[in-house]
Design a protein around this motif. Structure first.
Motif, PDB file in Angstrom:
ATOM      1  N   PHE A 203     -16.721  25.580  44.184  1.00 24.96           N
ATOM      2  CA  PHE A 203     -17.876  24.774  43.785  1.00 24.96           C
ATOM      3  C   PHE A 203     -18.566  25.365  42.561  1.00 24.96           C
ATOM      4  O   PHE A 203     -18.495  26.565  42.293  1.00 24.96           O
ATOM      5  CB  PHE A 203     -18.874  24.639  44.939  1.00 24.96           C
ATOM      6  CG  PHE A 203     -19.415  25.945  45.489  1.00 24.96           C
ATOM      7  CD1 PHE A 203     -20.657  26.416  45.086  1.00 24.96           C
ATOM      8  CD2 PHE A 203     -18.691  26.682  46.413  1.00 24.96           C
ATOM      9  CE1 PHE A 203     -21.170  27.605  45.606  1.00 24.96           C
ATOM     10  CE2 PHE A 203     -19.189  27.867  46.935  1.00 24.96           C
ATOM     11  CZ  PHE A 203     -20.432  28.335  46.526  1.00 24.96           C
ATOM     12  N   ASN A 204     -19.212  24.477  41.825  1.00 25.31           N
ATOM     13  CA  ASN A 204     -20.011  24.850  40.642  1.00 25.31           C
ATOM     14  C   ASN A 204     -19.190  25.612  39.605  1.00 25.31           C
ATOM     15  O   ASN A 204     -19.663  26.574  39.000  1.00 25.31           O
ATOM     16  CB  ASN A 204     -21.228  25.688  41.055  1.00 25.31           C
ATOM     17  CG  ASN A 204     -22.221  24.897  41.886  1.00 25.31           C
ATOM     18  OD1 ASN A 204     -22.235  23.666  41.837  1.00 25.31           O
ATOM     19  ND2 ASN A 204     -23.026  25.598  42.663  1.00 25.31           N
ATOM     20  N   VAL A 230     -13.802  21.065  47.791  1.00 23.17           N
ATOM     21  CA  VAL A 230     -13.927  21.120  46.330  1.00 23.17           C
ATOM     22  C   VAL A 230     -15.096  20.236  45.951  1.00 23.17           C
ATOM     23  O   VAL A 230     -15.030  19.013  46.068  1.00 23.17           O
ATOM     24  CB  VAL A 230     -12.634  20.643  45.635  1.00 23.17           C
ATOM     25  CG1 VAL A 230     -12.791  20.668  44.124  1.00 23.17           C
ATOM     26  CG2 VAL A 230     -11.445  21.496  46.073  1.00 23.17           C
ATOM     27  N   ARG A 231     -16.193  20.831  45.526  1.00 26.86           N
ATOM     28  CA  ARG A 231     -17.404  20.048  45.273  1.00 26.86           C
ATOM     29  C   ARG A 231     -18.156  20.558  44.056  1.00 26.86           C
ATOM     30  O   ARG A 231     -18.086  21.724  43.693  1.00 26.86           O
ATOM     31  CB  ARG A 231     -18.328  20.093  46.487  1.00 26.86           C
ATOM     32  CG  ARG A 231     -18.827  21.490  46.848  1.00 26.86           C
ATOM     33  CD  ARG A 231     -19.861  21.457  47.964  1.00 26.86           C
ATOM     34  NE  ARG A 231     -20.266  22.784  48.406  1.00 26.86           N
ATOM     35  CZ  ARG A 231     -21.209  23.513  47.798  1.00 26.86           C
ATOM     36  NH1 ARG A 231     -21.837  23.033  46.732  1.00 26.86           N
ATOM     37  NH2 ARG A 231     -21.517  24.717  48.260  1.00 26.86           N
ATOM     38  N   ASP A 232     -18.871  19.659  43.409  1.00 29.97           N
ATOM     39  CA  ASP A 232     -19.825  20.008  42.345  1.00 29.97           C
ATOM     40  C   ASP A 232     -19.178  20.799  41.207  1.00 29.97           C
ATOM     41  O   ASP A 232     -19.794  21.707  40.641  1.00 29.97           O
ATOM     42  CB  ASP A 232     -21.011  20.795  42.928  1.00 29.97           C
ATOM     43  CG  ASP A 232     -21.774  20.001  43.965  1.00 29.97           C
ATOM     44  OD1 ASP A 232     -22.132  18.843  43.667  1.00 29.97           O
ATOM     45  OD2 ASP A 232     -22.001  20.513  45.080  1.00 29.97           O
ATOM     46  N   ASN A 233     -17.934  20.437  40.874  1.00 33.92           N
ATOM     47  CA  ASN A 233     -17.253  21.046  39.737  1.00 33.92           C
ATOM     48  C   ASN A 233     -17.139  20.048  38.598  1.00 33.92           C
ATOM     49  O   ASN A 233     -17.242  18.837  38.801  1.00 33.92           O
ATOM     50  CB  ASN A 233     -15.846  21.498  40.139  1.00 33.92           C
ATOM     51  CG  ASN A 233     -15.833  22.481  41.290  1.00 33.92           C
ATOM     52  OD1 ASN A 233     -16.135  23.654  41.114  1.00 33.92           O
ATOM     53  ND2 ASN A 233     -15.483  21.989  42.476  1.00 33.92           N
ATOM     54  N   GLN A 234     -16.884  20.541  37.398  1.00 34.06           N
ATOM     55  CA  GLN A 234     -16.588  19.697  36.247  1.00 34.06           C
ATOM     56  C   GLN A 234     -15.139  19.899  35.830  1.00 34.06           C
ATOM     57  O   GLN A 234     -14.691  21.033  35.656  1.00 34.06           O
ATOM     58  CB  GLN A 234     -17.503  20.025  35.067  1.00 34.06           C
ATOM     59  CG  GLN A 234     -18.947  19.602  35.273  1.00 34.06           C
ATOM     60  CD  GLN A 234     -19.764  19.754  34.005  1.00 34.06           C
ATOM     61  OE1 GLN A 234     -19.519  20.642  33.201  1.00 34.06           O
ATOM     62  NE2 GLN A 234     -20.723  18.876  33.810  1.00 34.06           N
ATOM     63  N   PHE A 235     -14.415  18.788  35.682  1.00 30.79           N
ATOM     64  CA  PHE A 235     -13.030  18.809  35.225  1.00 30.79           C
ATOM     65  C   PHE A 235     -12.978  18.065  33.888  1.00 30.79           C
ATOM     66  O   PHE A 235     -13.087  16.832  33.863  1.00 30.79           O
ATOM     67  CB  PHE A 235     -12.109  18.142  36.244  1.00 30.79           C
ATOM     68  CG  PHE A 235     -12.112  18.808  37.595  1.00 30.79           C
ATOM     69  CD1 PHE A 235     -11.171  19.782  37.904  1.00 30.79           C
ATOM     70  CD2 PHE A 235     -13.047  18.469  38.564  1.00 30.79           C
ATOM     71  CE1 PHE A 235     -11.163  20.404  39.151  1.00 30.79           C
ATOM     72  CE2 PHE A 235     -13.047  19.080  39.812  1.00 30.79           C
ATOM     73  CZ  PHE A 235     -12.108  20.050  40.102  1.00 30.79           C
ATOM     74  N   THR A 257     -12.311  16.548  48.615  1.00 25.43           N
ATOM     75  CA  THR A 257     -12.652  16.574  47.194  1.00 25.43           C
ATOM     76  C   THR A 257     -13.935  15.777  47.003  1.00 25.43           C
ATOM     77  O   THR A 257     -13.941  14.557  47.087  1.00 25.43           O
ATOM     78  CB  THR A 257     -11.521  15.986  46.340  1.00 25.43           C
ATOM     79  OG1 THR A 257     -10.337  16.753  46.539  1.00 25.43           O
ATOM     80  CG2 THR A 257     -11.883  16.008  44.871  1.00 25.43           C
ATOM     81  N   GLY A 258     -15.002  16.478  46.768  1.00 23.41           N
ATOM     82  CA  GLY A 258     -16.280  15.829  46.583  1.00 23.41           C
ATOM     83  C   GLY A 258     -17.265  16.291  47.643  1.00 23.41           C
ATOM     84  O   GLY A 258     -16.885  17.002  48.573  1.00 23.41           O
ATOM     85  N   ASN A 261     -18.255  16.155  42.098  1.00 23.75           N
ATOM     86  CA  ASN A 261     -17.325  16.523  41.034  1.00 23.75           C
ATOM     87  C   ASN A 261     -17.412  15.531  39.886  1.00 23.75           C
ATOM     88  O   ASN A 261     -17.655  14.338  40.088  1.00 23.75           O
ATOM     89  CB  ASN A 261     -15.890  16.558  41.569  1.00 23.75           C
ATOM     90  CG  ASN A 261     -15.679  17.648  42.594  1.00 23.75           C
ATOM     91  OD1 ASN A 261     -15.925  18.813  42.333  1.00 23.75           O
ATOM     92  ND2 ASN A 261     -15.218  17.266  43.787  1.00 23.75           N
ATOM     93  N   PHE A 263     -15.185  14.169  36.565  1.00 20.25           N
ATOM     94  CA  PHE A 263     -13.879  14.150  35.931  1.00 20.25           C
ATOM     95  C   PHE A 263     -13.985  13.429  34.590  1.00 20.25           C
ATOM     96  O   PHE A 263     -14.644  12.401  34.485  1.00 20.25           O
ATOM     97  CB  PHE A 263     -12.855  13.418  36.802  1.00 20.25           C
ATOM     98  CG  PHE A 263     -12.642  14.044  38.148  1.00 20.25           C
ATOM     99  CD1 PHE A 263     -11.689  15.012  38.337  1.00 20.25           C
ATOM    100  CD2 PHE A 263     -13.403  13.657  39.245  1.00 20.25           C
ATOM    101  CE1 PHE A 263     -11.478  15.598  39.590  1.00 20.25           C
ATOM    102  CE2 PHE A 263     -13.209  14.223  40.501  1.00 20.25           C
ATOM    103  CZ  PHE A 263     -12.248  15.199  40.668  1.00 20.25           C
TER     104      PHE A 263
END
Length: 276
Positions: A203-204, A230-235, A257-258, A261, A263
């Protein structure tokens, strides 16, 4: 010494120390320091840091016994480029803290001799990872993991069966506040999760410019993967997929996933489905 360059003193080490950061610091926890000015012949103190991250990891006992009372070790890693693969195998409850993304840079793909093959998902063998984590209770924050050649930023799990006479339990892993830089699509995956029993939380983090995608999940040699969040990420600008579970889907369970996030498409491959 590079360690003196951290803002707000060594207690923060360049990473905000807020109440919601999940550090595990029981009694008898030990602290080690790594810096480009150090030496592996030192004792790992602030005044005499180690040169390599692996040397600091190796000071933490494996398995039970002493590991039960000494778990919770913290490894502070100073600014600079670290080009060796680091293996964290059954050394429990280690928190690794870098000086911040863009300052402490891990490029394990530059030292791939003796690396272990990795085929996630259904790709040619890959050797060399920034960190290989086959342990319980590993927290990682404040790093940039750079993709180099056929390397991945990080591998989490025992799907490779790194030691055939051991069966590592890989869980309670938290990866947060890092940057995974594919180096203009040179690296393959930011993170591969393979043979981890969970929980694993990612995350993050920021993932960008990876050749195959941000995160891959699959089944290892006789070991499945379960309980991954898998949360709060930037792809950003990851070719293929942000998150790809296409390998061994029958053995990947309880993967979430989420939410949170983000994308974004790259300029050559449309991410019509950013996660699969």
């Amino acid at each position: 010494m590079g360690l003196t360059h951290f803002p707000n003193g060594v207690s923060s080490f360049g990473v905000p120390m807020t109440g919601n950061i999940p550090y595990f610091l029981p009694r008898n926890a030990k602290t080690y320091f790594v810096d480009k000015s150090g030496s592996d012949g030192n004792n790992g103190s602030y005044e005499a840091p180690y040169l390599t991250i692996q040397q600091a990891v190796n000071q933490v006992p494996q398995g039970g016994g002493a590991a039960v009372t000494e778990r919770g070790s913290v490894i502070f890693v100073g600014p600079g480029l670290y080009e060796a693969e680091t293996r964290i195998m059954d050394r429990r409850y280690i928190t690794l803290i870098g000086a911040g993304p863009g300052r402490t840079i891990i490029a394990g793909g530059n030292a791939v001799s003796g690396g272990t093959s990795f085929t996630l998902p259904a790709q040619p063998a890959i050797s060399g990872h920034g960190f290989m984590i086959a342990a319980r209770g590993t927290y990682v924050t404040g790093f940039t993991f750079r993709g180099v050649g056929s390397a991945n930023g990080m591998y989490i799990g025992d799907g490779l069966r790194i030691a055939t006479d051991a069966n590592y339990t890989v869980g309670d892993v938290k990866i947060f506040g890092n940057t995974f830089d594919g180096d203009e699509w040179d690296g393959r995956w930011g993170i591969g999760v393979d043979g981890a029993s969970g929980p694993v939380e990612i995350f993050n983090n920021l993932f960008f410019r990876w050749g195959l995608g941000g995160i891959a999940g699959g089944a290892g040699a006789g070991k499945g993967t379960s309980d991954v969040i898998v949360r709060d990420n930037q792809f950003l600008y990851c070719r293929g997929f942000g998150v790809d579970l296409s390998a061994g889907a029958g053995a990947v369970t309880n993967w979430c996933t989420g939410p949170g996030n983000v994308f974004a498409d790259d300029d050559t491959t449309a991410l019509t489905n950013p996660a699969r």
